[in-house]
Scaffold this active site. Structure first.
Site, short mmCIF file in Angstrom:
data_model
loop_
_atom_site.label_atom_id
_atom_site.label_comp_id
_atom_site.label_asym_id
_atom_site.label_seq_id
_atom_site.Cartn_x
_atom_site.Cartn_y
_atom_site.Cartn_z
N LYS A 13 -62.34 6.32 -24.46
CA LYS A 13 -62.72 7.02 -25.70
C LYS A 13 -61.56 7.86 -26.24
O LYS A 13 -61.24 7.83 -27.42
CB LYS A 13 -63.90 7.97 -25.45
N ARG A 88 -73.25 14.84 -24.05
CA ARG A 88 -73.44 14.04 -22.83
C ARG A 88 -74.86 14.17 -22.29
O ARG A 88 -75.18 13.53 -21.29
CB ARG A 88 -72.48 14.56 -21.77
N ARG A 127 -55.17 6.37 -13.92
CA ARG A 127 -54.90 7.29 -15.04
C ARG A 127 -54.02 8.46 -14.59
O ARG A 127 -54.21 9.01 -13.51
CB ARG A 127 -56.23 7.84 -15.58
N ARG A 162 -55.80 13.69 -12.27
CA ARG A 162 -56.89 14.67 -12.31
C ARG A 162 -57.67 14.63 -11.00
O ARG A 162 -57.91 13.55 -10.45
CB ARG A 162 -57.84 14.33 -13.48
N ARG A 173 -69.57 10.96 -11.24
CA ARG A 173 -69.46 10.98 -12.71
C ARG A 173 -70.25 9.81 -13.32
O ARG A 173 -70.92 9.97 -14.35
CB ARG A 173 -67.99 10.91 -13.13
P1 AMP Z 1 -63.88 14.14 -19.19
O1 AMP Z 1 -62.49 14.65 -19.42
O2 AMP Z 1 -64.61 13.83 -20.46
O3 AMP Z 1 -63.94 13.03 -18.18
O4 AMP Z 1 -64.70 15.38 -18.54
C1 AMP Z 1 -64.30 15.93 -17.31
C2 AMP Z 1 -65.41 16.79 -16.75
O5 AMP Z 1 -65.66 17.89 -17.64
C3 AMP Z 1 -66.77 16.11 -16.60
O6 AMP Z 1 -66.87 15.37 -15.41
C4 AMP Z 1 -67.70 17.32 -16.61
O7 AMP Z 1 -67.64 18.03 -15.40
C5 AMP Z 1 -67.05 18.19 -17.68
N1 AMP Z 1 -67.56 17.89 -19.04
C6 AMP Z 1 -66.85 17.41 -20.09
N2 AMP Z 1 -67.63 17.27 -21.18
C7 AMP Z 1 -68.87 17.65 -20.79
C8 AMP Z 1 -70.13 17.72 -21.46
N3 AMP Z 1 -70.27 17.34 -22.74
N4 AMP Z 1 -71.19 18.16 -20.74
C9 AMP Z 1 -71.07 18.53 -19.46
N5 AMP Z 1 -69.93 18.49 -18.77
C10 AMP Z 1 -68.83 18.05 -19.43
#
Ligand code: AMP
Length: 223
Positions: A13, A88, A127, A162, A173
């Site tokens: 995304k 989410r 990544r 990460r 996740r």
């Molecule tokens: P991402 O970079 O989108 O993979 O997000 C990394 C982590 O941030 C996720 O695994 C969650 O712990 C947290 N996170 C990011 N966006 C959200 C969201 N909209 N709701 C809840 N947790 C989030």
């Protein structure tokens, strides 16, 4: 354009948002990036979010809603945004719809980039992310021309993996995605609001072409 991108973790995304942002005249806003910045800055929200993110679990809605709101009310999001990784949960969807209708800037398109789970592990484990500017690379699919440093002009940040991009955290996740985010996608589909593209195992340029078509943008000029 005002856009919301959906898809599984590691599904591309953020990469697609970066590739179409100029033509879509939209600012990518990724809640994952906002939360990582809050953790790094040691803000109260960051301190609370850290424990959940470290486990690969979702951060509670009230924290994420606040962090998203603070960012999207900034003037640079007025003309267009691409939300990546938000909403989410169904509660976040409802909160977002209220906020954006109050602000008179509702999304024009909700885009689901469907990626099979079998393609995700390789993407996530390879990544690498820039510590300084958060740019995303992949050891195989999108290596940096500068090896383990960010190739963006003037950045040169260190690339790192990460903590949640591990096989074990990915399981958590993905299960959060299935339990909390798939119902958001289903609700939008039910309402007839969802635009869907199927990335399958296509490369990022082919996926970009699908995304551009779905958004009514012209073909990419680069290459
Ligand atoms: P991402 O970079 O989108 O993979 O997000 C990394 C982590 O941030 C996720 O695994 C969650 O712990 C947290 N996170 C990011 N966006 C959200 C969201 N909209 N709701 C809840 N947790 C989030």
């Amino acid at each position: 354009m005002r856009l919301v991108f959906f898809g599984p973790p590691g599904g591309g995304k953020g990469t697609q948002a970066e590739r179409v942002k100029v033509d879509a005249r939209a600012l990518p806003i990724a809640t994952g990036d906002l939360l990582r910045a809050a953790v790094a800055a040691g803000t109260p929200a960051g301190k609370k979010a850290q424990e959940f993110m470290g486990r690969g679990a979702l951060v509670p809605d009230e924290i994420v809603n606040e962090v998203l709101k603070e960012r999207i009310v900034q003037p640079d999001a007025r003309d267009g945004y691409i939300l990546d990784g938000y909403p989410r949960t169904v509660a976040q969807l409802h909160s977002l719809e209220l906020l954006l209708s109050d602000m008179k800037m509702p999304p024009e398109k909700w885009l689901f980039i469907e990626v099979p789970e079998s393609a995700i592990e390789e993407r996530v484990l390879g990544r690498r992310t820039c510590k300084k500017c958060q740019a995303s690379y992949h050891l195989k699919f999108r290596p940096s021309a500068k090896g383990d440093r960010c190739e963006r002009s003037g950045c040169d940040g260190e690339l790192y993996q990460r903590a949640d991009d591990s096989a074990e955290k990915l399981k958590t996740r993905l299960s959060a995605y299935r339990k909390d985010t798939v119902p958001v996608i289903e609700e939008l589909r039910r309402r007839g609001k969802l635009t869907e593209v199927s990335a399958g195992s296509k490369g990022l340029e082919d996926v970009e072409a699908l995304v551009r078509k779905a958004l009514g943008l012209g073909a990419a000029l680069r290459k």
